[in-house]
Design a protein around this motif. Sequence first.
Motif, PDB file in Angstrom:
ATOM      1  N   THR A 180       0.765  -1.337  -0.379  1.00  0.00           N
ATOM      2  CA  THR A 180      -0.039  -0.651   0.123  1.00  0.00           C
ATOM      3  C   THR A 180       1.291   1.342  -0.092  1.00  0.00           C
ATOM      4  O   THR A 180       1.453   0.767   0.463  1.00  0.00           O
ATOM      5  N   PRO A 181       0.027   2.208  -0.279  1.00  0.00           N
ATOM      6  CA  PRO A 181       1.047   3.796  -0.567  1.00  0.00           C
ATOM      7  C   PRO A 181       1.779   4.227   1.127  1.00  0.00           C
ATOM      8  O   PRO A 181       2.867   4.457   1.320  1.00  0.00           O
ATOM      9  N   ALA A 182       1.228   3.496   2.306  1.00  0.00           N
ATOM     10  CA  ALA A 182       1.018   3.907   3.513  1.00  0.00           C
ATOM     11  C   ALA A 182       2.531   3.163   3.736  1.00  0.00           C
ATOM     12  O   ALA A 182       3.270   4.561   4.185  1.00  0.00           O
ATOM     13  N   LEU A 183       2.968   2.608   2.869  1.00  0.00           N
ATOM     14  CA  LEU A 183       4.285   1.721   3.981  1.00  0.00           C
ATOM     15  C   LEU A 183       5.870   2.368   3.030  1.00  0.00           C
ATOM     16  O   LEU A 183       6.946   1.732   3.151  1.00  0.00           O
ATOM     17  N   ALA A 184       4.989   2.746   1.560  1.00  0.00           N
ATOM     18  CA  ALA A 184       6.747   3.931   1.643  1.00  0.00           C
ATOM     19  C   ALA A 184       6.961   5.052   2.545  1.00  0.00           C
ATOM     20  O   ALA A 184       8.420   5.938   2.292  1.00  0.00           O
ATOM     21  N   THR A 185       5.923   5.683   3.151  1.00  0.00           N
ATOM     22  CA  THR A 185       6.166   6.858   3.879  1.00  0.00           C
ATOM     23  C   THR A 185       6.474   6.037   5.896  1.00  0.00           C
ATOM     24  O   THR A 185       5.942   6.853   6.938  1.00  0.00           O
ATOM     25  N   ASP A 186       6.429   5.109   5.960  1.00  0.00           N
ATOM     26  CA  ASP A 186       5.978   4.190   7.337  1.00  0.00           C
ATOM     27  C   ASP A 186       7.769   4.612   8.148  1.00  0.00           C
ATOM     28  O   ASP A 186       7.972   4.446   8.973  1.00  0.00           O
ATOM     29  N   GLY A 187       8.761   4.750   7.196  1.00  0.00           N
ATOM     30  CA  GLY A 187      10.090   4.518   7.746  1.00  0.00           C
ATOM     31  C   GLY A 187      11.345   3.948   7.631  1.00  0.00           C
ATOM     32  O   GLY A 187      11.731   4.073   8.680  1.00  0.00           O
ATOM     33  N   ARG A 188      10.164   2.817   7.676  1.00  0.00           N
ATOM     34  CA  ARG A 188      10.791   1.727   7.393  1.00  0.00           C
ATOM     35  C   ARG A 188      11.648   1.287   5.584  1.00  0.00           C
ATOM     36  O   ARG A 188      10.903   0.782   5.241  1.00  0.00           O
ATOM     37  N   ASN A 189      12.647   0.858   5.389  1.00  0.00           N
ATOM     38  CA  ASN A 189      13.389   0.105   4.632  1.00  0.00           C
ATOM     39  C   ASN A 189      13.205  -1.388   4.289  1.00  0.00           C
ATOM     40  O   ASN A 189      13.941  -1.748   3.390  1.00  0.00           O
ATOM     41  N   ASP A 190      12.475  -2.203   5.078  1.00  0.00           N
ATOM     42  CA  ASP A 190      11.876  -3.684   4.894  1.00  0.00           C
ATOM     43  C   ASP A 190      10.616  -3.625   4.364  1.00  0.00           C
ATOM     44  O   ASP A 190       9.591  -4.984   4.320  1.00  0.00           O
ATOM     45  N   THR A 191       9.427  -2.552   3.943  1.00  0.00           N
ATOM     46  CA  THR A 191       8.403  -3.045   3.612  1.00  0.00           C
ATOM     47  C   THR A 191       8.133  -1.452   2.295  1.00  0.00           C
ATOM     48  O   THR A 191       9.688  -0.175   2.391  1.00  0.00           O
ATOM     49  N   ARG A 192       7.720  -2.013   1.820  1.00  0.00           N
ATOM     50  CA  ARG A 192       7.264  -0.995   0.435  1.00  0.00           C
ATOM     51  C   ARG A 192       6.137  -1.457   0.015  1.00  0.00           C
ATOM     52  O   ARG A 192       4.591  -1.386   0.099  1.00  0.00           O
ATOM     53  N   TRP A 193       6.153   0.281  -1.183  1.00  0.00           N
ATOM     54  CA  TRP A 193       4.742   0.685  -2.280  1.00  0.00           C
ATOM     55  C   TRP A 193       5.376   0.032  -2.998  1.00  0.00           C
ATOM     56  O   TRP A 193       6.386   0.020  -3.786  1.00  0.00           O
ATOM     57  N   ALA A 194       4.751  -0.670  -3.880  1.00  0.00           N
ATOM     58  CA  ALA A 194       4.948  -1.246  -4.909  1.00  0.00           C
ATOM     59  C   ALA A 194       3.285  -0.671  -6.230  1.00  0.00           C
ATOM     60  O   ALA A 194       2.055  -1.500  -5.947  1.00  0.00           O
ATOM     61  N   SER A 195       3.384  -0.521  -7.246  1.00  0.00           N
ATOM     62  CA  SER A 195       2.121  -0.054  -8.558  1.00  0.00           C
ATOM     63  C   SER A 195       2.197  -1.370  -9.398  1.00  0.00           C
ATOM     64  O   SER A 195       2.922  -1.895  -9.209  1.00  0.00           O
ATOM     65  N   THR A 196       1.156  -1.379  -9.613  1.00  0.00           N
ATOM     66  CA  THR A 196       0.804  -2.233 -10.940  1.00  0.00           C
ATOM     67  C   THR A 196       2.212  -1.588 -12.454  1.00  0.00           C
ATOM     68  O   THR A 196       2.331  -0.521 -11.965  1.00  0.00           O
ATOM     69  N   TRP A 197       1.906  -3.396 -13.112  1.00  0.00           N
ATOM     70  CA  TRP A 197       3.154  -2.688 -14.304  1.00  0.00           C
ATOM     71  C   TRP A 197       2.579  -1.937 -15.162  1.00  0.00           C
ATOM     72  O   TRP A 197       2.377  -2.572 -16.775  1.00  0.00           O
ATOM     73  N   ALA A 198       2.619  -0.768 -14.853  1.00  0.00           N
ATOM     74  CA  ALA A 198       2.154   0.346 -16.165  1.00  0.00           C
ATOM     75  C   ALA A 198       2.607   1.315 -15.893  1.00  0.00           C
ATOM     76  O   ALA A 198       2.739   2.008 -14.685  1.00  0.00           O
ATOM     77  N   ASP A 199       2.255   2.292 -17.121  1.00  0.00           N
ATOM     78  CA  ASP A 199       2.835   4.201 -16.710  1.00  0.00           C
ATOM     79  C   ASP A 199       1.793   4.601 -17.586  1.00  0.00           C
ATOM     80  O   ASP A 199       1.226   4.013 -18.149  1.00  0.00           O
ATOM     81  N   PRO A 200       1.175   5.422 -17.119  1.00  0.00           N
ATOM     82  CA  PRO A 200       2.472   6.294 -15.515  1.00  0.00           C
ATOM     83  C   PRO A 200       2.087   5.910 -14.181  1.00  0.00           C
ATOM     84  O   PRO A 200       0.492   5.098 -13.933  1.00  0.00           O
ATOM     85  N   THR A 258      12.432  -1.122 -15.682  1.00  0.00           N
ATOM     86  CA  THR A 258      12.046  -2.493 -15.486  1.00  0.00           C
ATOM     87  C   THR A 258      10.875  -2.777 -16.643  1.00  0.00           C
ATOM     88  O   THR A 258       9.755  -2.103 -16.233  1.00  0.00           O
ATOM     89  N   GLY A 259       9.896  -3.985 -16.239  1.00  0.00           N
ATOM     90  CA  GLY A 259       9.808  -4.522 -17.009  1.00  0.00           C
ATOM     91  C   GLY A 259       8.035  -4.487 -15.541  1.00  0.00           C
ATOM     92  O   GLY A 259       7.053  -4.468 -15.732  1.00  0.00           O
ATOM     93  N   TYR A 260       8.446  -4.531 -14.680  1.00  0.00           N
ATOM     94  CA  TYR A 260       7.790  -4.400 -13.077  1.00  0.00           C
ATOM     95  C   TYR A 260       7.164  -3.182 -13.396  1.00  0.00           C
ATOM     96  O   TYR A 260       7.230  -2.350 -13.623  1.00  0.00           O
ATOM     97  N   GLY A 261       6.445  -3.126 -12.278  1.00  0.00           N
ATOM     98  CA  GLY A 261       5.668  -1.844 -11.421  1.00  0.00           C
ATOM     99  C   GLY A 261       6.955  -0.973 -10.442  1.00  0.00           C
ATOM    100  O   GLY A 261       7.396  -1.621 -10.755  1.00  0.00           O
ATOM    101  N   TYR A 262       6.312   0.219 -10.572  1.00  0.00           N
ATOM    102  CA  TYR A 262       7.214   0.792  -9.478  1.00  0.00           C
ATOM    103  C   TYR A 262       7.555   0.446  -8.056  1.00  0.00           C
ATOM    104  O   TYR A 262       6.364  -0.442  -7.836  1.00  0.00           O
ATOM    105  N   SER A 263       8.769   0.355  -7.365  1.00  0.00           N
ATOM    106  CA  SER A 263       8.758  -0.368  -6.238  1.00  0.00           C
ATOM    107  C   SER A 263       9.566   0.071  -5.774  1.00  0.00           C
ATOM    108  O   SER A 263      10.422   0.670  -5.674  1.00  0.00           O
ATOM    109  N   LEU A 264       8.651   0.993  -4.475  1.00  0.00           N
ATOM    110  CA  LEU A 264       9.452   2.390  -3.095  1.00  0.00           C
ATOM    111  C   LEU A 264       9.319   2.029  -1.986  1.00  0.00           C
ATOM    112  O   LEU A 264       8.679   1.444  -1.530  1.00  0.00           O
ATOM    113  N   PHE A 265      10.671   1.395  -1.571  1.00  0.00           N
ATOM    114  CA  PHE A 265      10.431   0.998  -0.089  1.00  0.00           C
ATOM    115  C   PHE A 265      10.349   2.519   0.818  1.00  0.00           C
ATOM    116  O   PHE A 265      10.095   2.751   2.169  1.00  0.00           O
TER     117      PHE A 265
END
Length: 129
Positions: A23-43, A116-123
Motif C-alpha cells: 500500500t502507499p502508506a508503506l513508502a512513508t512508514d520509515g522502514r526500509n523493509d516495507t514498500r509501495w508497489a504499483s501495477t505494471w503500467a505507466d504512468p 524495468t518491466g515490473y511496476g514501480y517499487s519504493l521502500f
Amino acid sequence: MALGRPTTASTYQSDGYGGCPCTPALATDGRNDTRWASTWADPQWLQVDLGSVRQLGHAQLVWESAYGKAYTIKVSDDGQNWRTAYATSSGDGGVDDFDLSASGRYVRLELTRRGTGYGYSLFHFGVHG
C-alpha cells in the motif's frame, strides 16, 4: 516531514506477490523493509499530504529493484495546482538523493517511465525541510 503522513497513489499491488499488499502508506512508514508497489503500467503517482504548506529542502527515494527511470517531483498548496520541483529522465535505481527548493502541502512523485518491466517499487519516499 513525510514520515507517517497520509499517502495515496494511483495504484498499488494488493495480490500478495512479493510480500504485498504494498500500500502507499508503506513508502512513508520509515522502514526500509516495507514498500509501495504499483501495477505494471505507466504512468503512476505517489503523493503525501504534509498537513500544511512546508518549505522543502531535500528528497530521498529508496527503490526496490523495480525503479523509476523518468519521474518528476511536484508540489501543491491545494492538491489541484502543481509546480515542478525536480525532474529526471535518467533514474538508475538504488537511492536517489536530491535537493529541492520549493514549498507545498502536497508532494507528488509522478512516474512516467519504468526502469524495468515490473511496476514501480519504493521502500522509502522521504521529504525533508
